[in-house]
Design a protein around this motif. Structure first.
Motif, short mmCIF file in Angstrom:
data_model
loop_
_atom_site.label_atom_id
_atom_site.label_comp_id
_atom_site.label_asym_id
_atom_site.label_seq_id
_atom_site.Cartn_x
_atom_site.Cartn_y
_atom_site.Cartn_z
N ILE A 1 -5.74 -7.61 2.08
CA ILE A 1 -6.38 -6.37 2.55
C ILE A 1 -5.85 -5.14 1.81
O ILE A 1 -6.64 -4.34 1.30
N PRO A 2 -4.53 -4.91 1.73
CA PRO A 2 -4.07 -3.71 1.01
C PRO A 2 -4.40 -3.73 -0.47
O PRO A 2 -4.61 -2.67 -1.07
N ILE A 3 -4.47 -4.92 -1.09
CA ILE A 3 -4.83 -4.98 -2.51
C ILE A 3 -6.27 -4.50 -2.70
O ILE A 3 -6.57 -3.72 -3.62
N VAL A 4 -7.18 -4.95 -1.84
CA VAL A 4 -8.59 -4.55 -1.97
C VAL A 4 -8.74 -3.05 -1.76
O VAL A 4 -9.40 -2.35 -2.56
N VAL A 5 -8.12 -2.52 -0.71
CA VAL A 5 -8.24 -1.08 -0.42
C VAL A 5 -7.57 -0.26 -1.51
O VAL A 5 -8.12 0.75 -1.99
N ALA A 6 -6.37 -0.68 -1.94
CA ALA A 6 -5.63 0.09 -2.93
C ALA A 6 -6.31 0.07 -4.29
O ALA A 6 -6.21 1.04 -5.05
N ALA A 7 -6.98 -1.03 -4.64
CA ALA A 7 -7.66 -1.09 -5.94
C ALA A 7 -8.76 -0.04 -6.04
O ALA A 7 -8.88 0.67 -7.06
N PHE A 8 -9.57 0.11 -5.00
CA PHE A 8 -10.61 1.14 -5.00
C PHE A 8 -9.99 2.54 -5.05
O PHE A 8 -10.44 3.41 -5.81
N ALA A 9 -8.94 2.75 -4.24
CA ALA A 9 -8.31 4.07 -4.20
C ALA A 9 -7.65 4.40 -5.54
O ALA A 9 -7.72 5.54 -6.02
N ALA A 10 -7.00 3.43 -6.15
CA ALA A 10 -6.33 3.68 -7.43
C ALA A 10 -7.34 4.01 -8.53
O ALA A 10 -7.09 4.89 -9.36
N TYR A 11 -8.48 3.34 -8.53
CA TYR A 11 -9.50 3.67 -9.54
C TYR A 11 -10.02 5.08 -9.35
O TYR A 11 -10.20 5.83 -10.33
N ALA A 12 -10.24 5.46 -8.10
CA ALA A 12 -10.73 6.82 -7.85
C ALA A 12 -9.70 7.86 -8.29
O ALA A 12 -10.06 8.89 -8.90
N LEU A 13 -8.42 7.64 -8.00
CA LEU A 13 -7.39 8.60 -8.38
C LEU A 13 -7.13 8.60 -9.88
O LEU A 13 -6.62 9.59 -10.43
N ALA A 14 -7.47 7.53 -10.58
CA ALA A 14 -7.20 7.44 -12.01
C ALA A 14 -8.36 7.95 -12.86
O ALA A 14 -8.13 8.63 -13.88
#
Length: 382
Positions: free
Chosen positions: A188-201
């Motif tokens: 769960i945190p990998i899926v959520v963090a992947a989307f968030a990291a792409y947006a912040l990057a």
């Protein structure tokens, strides 16, 4: 000249010694726990794991035959026999013996001892001769001896702990409960963090810099600070006593590190690839799914290792968010603590339980270790 690039440092030997010491500090306890998990409780209590392959000397209690087998002659009662006959114990070699538990090695094997109307003789093979002017007790006379016991290894500890239906402290249920907690709490945190990291990057929007600063700030927030408020929130919405609550708790506590690692890795990816995909008409979702995710696999694997090890070995979050009086959702860390309380003398069971709890994290680490360094070094070099 020592600082010139390409020259060998004079402190290389110190680095090698340090690495060897660190490896030894990690390997020796692990090997010791593995060896102890295959030994019996008596062997563990009498000798260290490094002597598992050698015979050990153990103090044992023996008992002669009872009064029914005593022979009386001229007022003297005599008992003879072998302490290993019919006892179910393999014959051992008795090196020393004594009549008191305080001095079990007072006399050598074969030595005759006379005291207060009694006479004792105990041989190495377990043969004994006992005489007394008084009738022996119905249960027989007790004495102690030091026996040389051959090394013994058994799978019975694992069978008893995991598969024995009569063992109410079995860890098989706790093992699967821990998997039930750890796997979703890693995905769960990998899926959520992947989307968030792409947006912040790679996505431009107002407040992005503040969000990045907030993620860095959340990295230093103590976990214990948020336990009670988060538990109250979970209880208010009805997920405070089940797997859903512990999954979301691990997700919340793991997201800052996940976003930080993944964002740093994604920022280091070649910008030309992203821009060419956009020129070709790809949307942000298509770029994320077809380009960013495949290229970010090392960072994803690195965080997955950290998150899985943390959730597998966690006790505090499980105690707070996984409340179950029946024991149906008890995880392994809590089960081991209960074993310490109820079976503190069964060292072989404790060693087996501890190694089982270590086996899965060790397998995960060795299978995915090649991605760990690549993920941690993300963005450090161009």
């Amino acid at each position: 000249m020592d600082n010139i690039a390409g020259t060998k440092s004079s402190l290389t030997w110190a680095v090698h010694i340090t690495v060897v010491l660190l490896v030894a500090l990690w390997v020796f306890p692990t090997v010791g726990l593995l060896v102890s998990s295959f030994r019996t409780g008596d062997q563990i209590s009498t000798s260290g794991w490094w002597r598992a392959a050698f015979p050990t000397e153990q103090t044992m209690q023996f008992r002669t035959a009872g009064a029914d087998e005593a022979i009386e002659e001229d007022g003297v009662w005599t008992l003879t026999g072998n302490v290993f006959d019919g006892s179910g114990t393999d014959p051992l070699t008795i090196s020393a013996w004594g009549t008191s538990s305080r001095t079990p090695n007072a006399y050598e094997a074969g030595e005759m001892v006379e005291d207060d109307g009694e006479s004792w003789t105990v041989l190495e093979n377990g043969d004994y001769t006992y005489t007394s002017t008084e009738e022996p007790s119905r249960r027989g006379e007790r004495f102690f001896g030091s026996a040389l016991v051959a090394p013994e290894f058994t799978f019975g500890n694992y069978q008893r702990m995991l598969f024995d239906p009569s063992n109410v402290q079995g860890m098989s249920q706790a093992f699967f409960n821990t998997l039930t907690v750890s796997i979703p709490a890693t995905i769960i945190p990998i899926v959520v963090a992947a989307f968030a990291a792409y947006a912040l990057a790679w996505m431009e929007f107002p407040g992005r810099a503040l969000l990045i600063a907030a993620v860095v700030g959340f990295l230093v927030v103590p976990l214990q600070l948020a336990l009670i408020p988060l538990l109250r929130l979970h209880n208010a919405i009805g997920i405070g006593k089940g797997y859903m609550g512990v999954w979301l708790a691990h997700t919340a506590f793991g997201l800052p590190l996940a976003i930080y690692i993944l964002r740093n890795y994604m920022v280091g990816l070649p910008r030309d690839i992203i821009e060419n995909a956009r020129v070709d008409g790809a949307t942000d979702f298509q770029i994320f799914m077809r380009i960013i995710l495949p290229l970010s696999f090392p960072a994803l694997a690195a965080f997955a290792i950290f998150q899985f090890l943390w959730t597998w070995n966690d006790l505090l979050v499980a105690l707070v968010f996984l409340i179950d009086s029946s024991g149906k959702t008890t995880v392994m860390t809590r089960q081991i603590i209960e074993l310490l309380g109820t079976r503190g003398g069964d060292w072989e069971i404790l060693a087996t339980a501890a190694f089982v709890s270590m086996a899965v994290p060790l397998a995960v680490f060795f299978l995915m270790q090649k991605y760990l360094v690549r993920g941690l070094l993300a963005g450090s070099v161009k």
